[in-house]
Design a protein around this motif. Sequence first.
Motif, mmCIF file in Angstrom:
data_model
loop_
_atom_site.group_PDB
_atom_site.id
_atom_site.type_symbol
_atom_site.label_atom_id
_atom_site.label_comp_id
_atom_site.label_asym_id
_atom_site.label_seq_id
_atom_site.Cartn_x
_atom_site.Cartn_y
_atom_site.Cartn_z
ATOM 1 N N UNK A 38 -8.294 -10.740 5.406
ATOM 2 C CA UNK A 38 -8.183 -9.796 6.518
ATOM 3 C C UNK A 38 -8.251 -8.358 5.996
ATOM 4 N N UNK A 39 -8.680 -7.412 6.821
ATOM 5 C CA UNK A 39 -8.957 -6.059 6.325
ATOM 6 C C UNK A 39 -7.757 -5.321 5.735
ATOM 7 N N UNK A 40 -6.618 -5.324 6.438
ATOM 8 C CA UNK A 40 -5.484 -4.545 5.941
ATOM 9 C C UNK A 40 -4.816 -5.230 4.755
ATOM 10 N N UNK A 41 -4.864 -6.553 4.710
ATOM 11 C CA UNK A 41 -4.376 -7.278 3.539
ATOM 12 C C UNK A 41 -5.195 -6.925 2.315
ATOM 13 N N UNK A 42 -6.518 -6.926 2.476
ATOM 14 C CA UNK A 42 -7.414 -6.604 1.373
ATOM 15 C C UNK A 42 -7.225 -5.166 0.906
ATOM 16 N N UNK A 43 -7.184 -4.225 1.850
ATOM 17 C CA UNK A 43 -7.016 -2.824 1.486
ATOM 18 C C UNK A 43 -5.646 -2.571 0.867
ATOM 19 N N UNK A 44 -4.606 -3.193 1.422
ATOM 20 C CA UNK A 44 -3.261 -3.016 0.877
ATOM 21 C C UNK A 44 -3.132 -3.553 -0.526
ATOM 22 N N UNK A 45 -3.720 -4.733 -0.781
ATOM 23 C CA UNK A 45 -3.688 -5.298 -2.132
ATOM 24 C C UNK A 45 -4.416 -4.391 -3.111
ATOM 25 N N UNK A 46 -5.534 -3.839 -2.671
ATOM 26 C CA UNK A 46 -6.307 -2.918 -3.523
ATOM 27 C C UNK A 46 -5.449 -1.742 -3.972
ATOM 28 N N UNK A 47 -4.771 -1.094 -3.052
ATOM 29 C CA UNK A 47 -4.006 0.092 -3.407
ATOM 30 C C UNK A 47 -2.695 -0.248 -4.091
ATOM 31 N N UNK A 51 -1.941 1.380 -7.592
ATOM 32 C CA UNK A 51 -0.730 2.172 -7.785
ATOM 33 C C UNK A 51 0.040 1.718 -9.015
ATOM 34 N N UNK A 52 0.119 0.405 -9.220
ATOM 35 C CA UNK A 52 0.819 -0.119 -10.401
ATOM 36 C C UNK A 52 0.109 0.318 -11.683
ATOM 37 N N UNK A 194 -1.005 6.709 -3.920
ATOM 38 C CA UNK A 194 -1.455 5.325 -3.817
ATOM 39 C C UNK A 194 -0.313 4.384 -3.431
ATOM 40 N N UNK A 195 0.889 4.655 -3.919
ATOM 41 C CA UNK A 195 2.038 3.847 -3.487
ATOM 42 C C UNK A 195 2.285 4.019 -1.989
ATOM 43 N N UNK A 196 2.143 5.250 -1.501
ATOM 44 C CA UNK A 196 2.300 5.487 -0.065
ATOM 45 C C UNK A 196 1.223 4.743 0.712
ATOM 46 N N UNK A 197 -0.028 4.859 0.263
ATOM 47 C CA UNK A 197 -1.117 4.175 0.941
ATOM 48 C C UNK A 197 -0.933 2.673 0.946
ATOM 49 N N UNK A 198 -0.544 2.105 -0.198
ATOM 50 C CA UNK A 198 -0.333 0.661 -0.282
ATOM 51 C C UNK A 198 0.781 0.212 0.654
ATOM 52 N N UNK A 232 -10.906 2.726 -7.326
ATOM 53 C CA UNK A 232 -9.747 3.519 -6.906
ATOM 54 C C UNK A 232 -9.136 4.286 -8.075
ATOM 55 N N UNK A 233 -8.643 3.576 -9.087
ATOM 56 C CA UNK A 233 -7.970 4.256 -10.203
ATOM 57 C C UNK A 233 -8.936 5.208 -10.909
ATOM 58 N N UNK A 234 -10.089 4.687 -11.315
ATOM 59 C CA UNK A 234 -11.046 5.519 -12.048
ATOM 60 C C UNK A 234 -11.589 6.645 -11.169
ATOM 61 N N UNK A 235 -12.033 6.286 -9.966
ATOM 62 C CA UNK A 235 -12.700 7.282 -9.132
ATOM 63 C C UNK A 235 -11.759 8.373 -8.642
#
Length: 303
Positions: A38-47, A51-52, A194-198, A232-235
């Motif tokens: 699902x979209x928000x699950x995927x985006x949340x896992x990404x960030x 963040x970690x 990124x922690x806030x976004x996640x 995300x991290x690199x860019x």
Amino acid sequence: MNIRTGPSPALVRGTIILLCLIWGSTWVVIKGGLRDLPPFTSAGARFAIAAIIMIAVAALLHSREGGATPPIWLWLVQGTTNFALSYGLVYQAETVLPSGLVSVLFGVYPMLQALAGHIFLDGERLRSTQWIGFGLGLVGLVLLFRTDLLGFGLDGVPTALLLLLSPVSVVVGTTLVKRYGGGVSSTLLNRNGMFVGAALLLGVAFAFERETAADWTMPAIASVLYLAIIGTVVTFSLYFWLLRYTPAHRMALIAYVTPALALLLGWALADEPLTFSILAGAGCVLCGVLLVVHRGHTRADPR
């Protein structure tokens, strides 16, 4: 890197090219991951993963980079606008629209960023040719809305209209970072943002996607990891580092190049449509963006 003198012009150009190549690929990778997640699950896992990782990146690079600790309000705003709201809208849009078309619609960001710079940032005033670019970009959007977006049924146009809030949110965050974050550490700013976004994205996922199946296949995992680490991290580490030294409108040039790459990759790798009307609309948008971000050679860019 000396904070006063900043990076060399060659390093700036090379970094911007690298960012264009990476971000041009992320649109189709997002689309691939949404086949299983699902979209928000995927985006949340990404960030969350990003963040970690940024904890270690900040520990290694903060002292070398320098810069003050960012104020709490700034990374709260950045995490909400540049990460949670912006990417949540993009991921949701890609469940309905092709990745290349989503990238083109997001491509209005440089025009909006230039307008914000004209209003809020010293030394980034727009000229007459740049206002013509706004009109050309608007023609491209109208063409896309009147042709291809209608072909995606009842969800096509509303999804596209909602998606346009994504570049608006990025403009808000980037303008505030550019105006008030010039002397802060970009690594700390990104880590906290990124922690806030996640947290926000995973909160939305918990609220609305608990009953939606999430199939963590190898392609889905690979998609999340690529987007978290490279996309995300690199860019964003490179982007917000450069933003300390480079005018916001020049950084927005990245969003001019990436839609063209995203359209080609979506067509080549995901069998997405590449019709004449899409090319015409995208061409108008990108030519408009080119006029907006082009500053000419008669005046120096502010530093």
